[in-house]
Design an enzyme around this catalytic site. Structure first.
Site, short mmCIF file in Angstrom:
data_model
loop_
_atom_site.label_atom_id
_atom_site.label_comp_id
_atom_site.label_asym_id
_atom_site.label_seq_id
_atom_site.Cartn_x
_atom_site.Cartn_y
_atom_site.Cartn_z
N SER A 72 2.68 12.25 8.52
CA SER A 72 2.07 11.41 9.44
C SER A 72 1.90 9.92 8.46
CB SER A 72 0.71 11.83 9.72
OG SER A 72 -0.27 10.94 10.51
N GLN A 73 1.35 9.92 7.51
CA GLN A 73 1.25 8.58 6.63
C GLN A 73 2.44 8.10 6.40
OE1 GLN A 73 -1.47 6.42 6.02
NE2 GLN A 73 -2.66 7.71 7.32
N ASP A 104 -2.48 15.74 -1.26
CA ASP A 104 -3.22 15.52 -2.41
C ASP A 104 -2.96 16.97 -3.52
OD1 ASP A 104 -4.64 13.68 -1.90
OD2 ASP A 104 -6.47 14.82 -1.02
N HIS A 125 -5.08 7.51 -1.10
CA HIS A 125 -6.22 8.20 -1.42
C HIS A 125 -6.46 8.59 -2.79
CE1 HIS A 125 -9.79 11.01 -0.94
NE2 HIS A 125 -9.28 12.13 -0.95
#
Length: 331
Positions: A27-28, A83, A108
């Site tokens: 998505s990112q 992550d 992030h």
């Protein structure tokens, strides 16, 4: 006072002659890569061999290589894989190819803040975190605007880390809306807190509790679904557009009075105390250690909780009702 950067504060030419490596194409990853490409930046996408995203990225006109190859060639490397995968990927494929003059970026701060990735002191380390899901971010960019973002600098041996990060933020469209300066610590801890207590954990628990209360009192599950879940989007859209005041202006006086007089009885001081305990576990690393261990152990508790919630009656009722709503399929 908050520091916010806009288009005039960011020099995109700082990325001229540089290659930006986007690690991941979810998505990112797809949103960052395509928007940077549209902004004239030389972009490569790093994936594992056999990734289903490899042909998708190539079809979009992007150069693709293995993570290791991209890390060798790129001057700026943006980590956009989940992550729990970043530490292993960094150690295996990126760290051996890092060196002085390179920039390591994140969207992030989890792995830097909790020291799962510890870059060498010669490497610039920064963060640009657009505040929207990737598909929404890309949609807004194509329309000529951008979503707000966060910017943070963890290491700056070159003295150019902020300039490069701002150029990157401009390349993905965030300086069109505004980029707030923060720290890796603040972004990580507030992001986790928001997800756990309000945006995901808090909202889903509140929805299920409301649904269960009505059903246990003898009301139809379908009615409970509409009142406690379906209509939430209408309220959130109003809040998103104009804040709490606009939402209260838009609903009935009866609803507004119920908001003021009953809301604090549901979300009371006990809830706030629970939130403080959740925040403390984020701040002292308890949650991070728990999540890392959960992944190391094969996610037994995570998978069990996912399955239990998938079987909750609100999901079964909702699936049936949503089939009746043709307009949802057009969204």
């Amino acid at each position: 006072m908050a520091v916010i950067y806009y288009e005039n504060d960011a020099d995109l030419s700082l990325l001229n002659g540089k290659t930006v490596g986007i690690i991941g194409y979810g998505s990112q990853g797809h949103a960052h890569a395509l928007s940077l490409k549209d902004s004239g930046v030389n972009v490569m996408v790093g994936l594992y061999e056999g990734s289903s995203s490899w042909p998708k990225a190539e079809e979009a006109g992007l150069r693709v290589g293995t993570v290791s190859d991209v890390a060798k060639q790129a001057d700026v490397i943006m980590m956009l894989v989940p992550d729990h995968l970043q530490s292993r990927i960094y150690g295996e494929s990126i760290q051996p190819n890092m060196g002085k003059g390179k920039t390591l970026m994140f969207a992030h701060g989890f792995n830097i803040h909790y020291k799962q990735i510890i870059p060498g002191p010669e490497i610039d380390v920064s963060m640009v975190a657009p505040k929207a899901p990737g598909h929404r971010m890309r949609e807004i960019f194509v329309q000529g605007s951008g979503v707000p973002g966060l910017l943070a600098i963890h290491q700056d041996p070159s003295g150019n880390a902020k300039g490069i990060a701002l150029a990157y933020a401009r390349g993905v469209g965030s300086t069109r809306a505004g980029v707030l300066e923060t720290t890796f610590k603040e972004e990580t801890e507030t992001d986790l807190f928001g997800e756990q207590t309000v945006l995901c954990g808090g909202v889903t628990s509140l929805i299920k509790a409301g649904f269960e209360t009505l059903v246990e009192a003898g009301y139809q599950p379908e009615s409970a679904y509409f009142e406690c879940m379906h209509e939430l989007k209408l309220i959130v859209d109003l809040i998103y557009q104009g804040g709490l005041e606009y939402m209260r202006y838009s609903v009935s006086d009866t609803a507004e009075y119920g908001d003021y007089s009953r809301g604090p009885r549901v979300v009371d001081e006990h809830v706030k105390e629970n939130m403080k305990r959740v925040l403390a576990e984020i701040q002292d690393g308890t949650f991070a250690r728990e999540w890392i261990a959960e992944n190391d152990e094969g996610r037994p508790r995570f998978n069990k909780m996912r399955q239990q919630d998938a079987e909750h009656p609100i999901e079964q009722v909702g699936k049936t009702l949503r089939e009746m709503m043709g307009f949802l399929k057009q969204a």
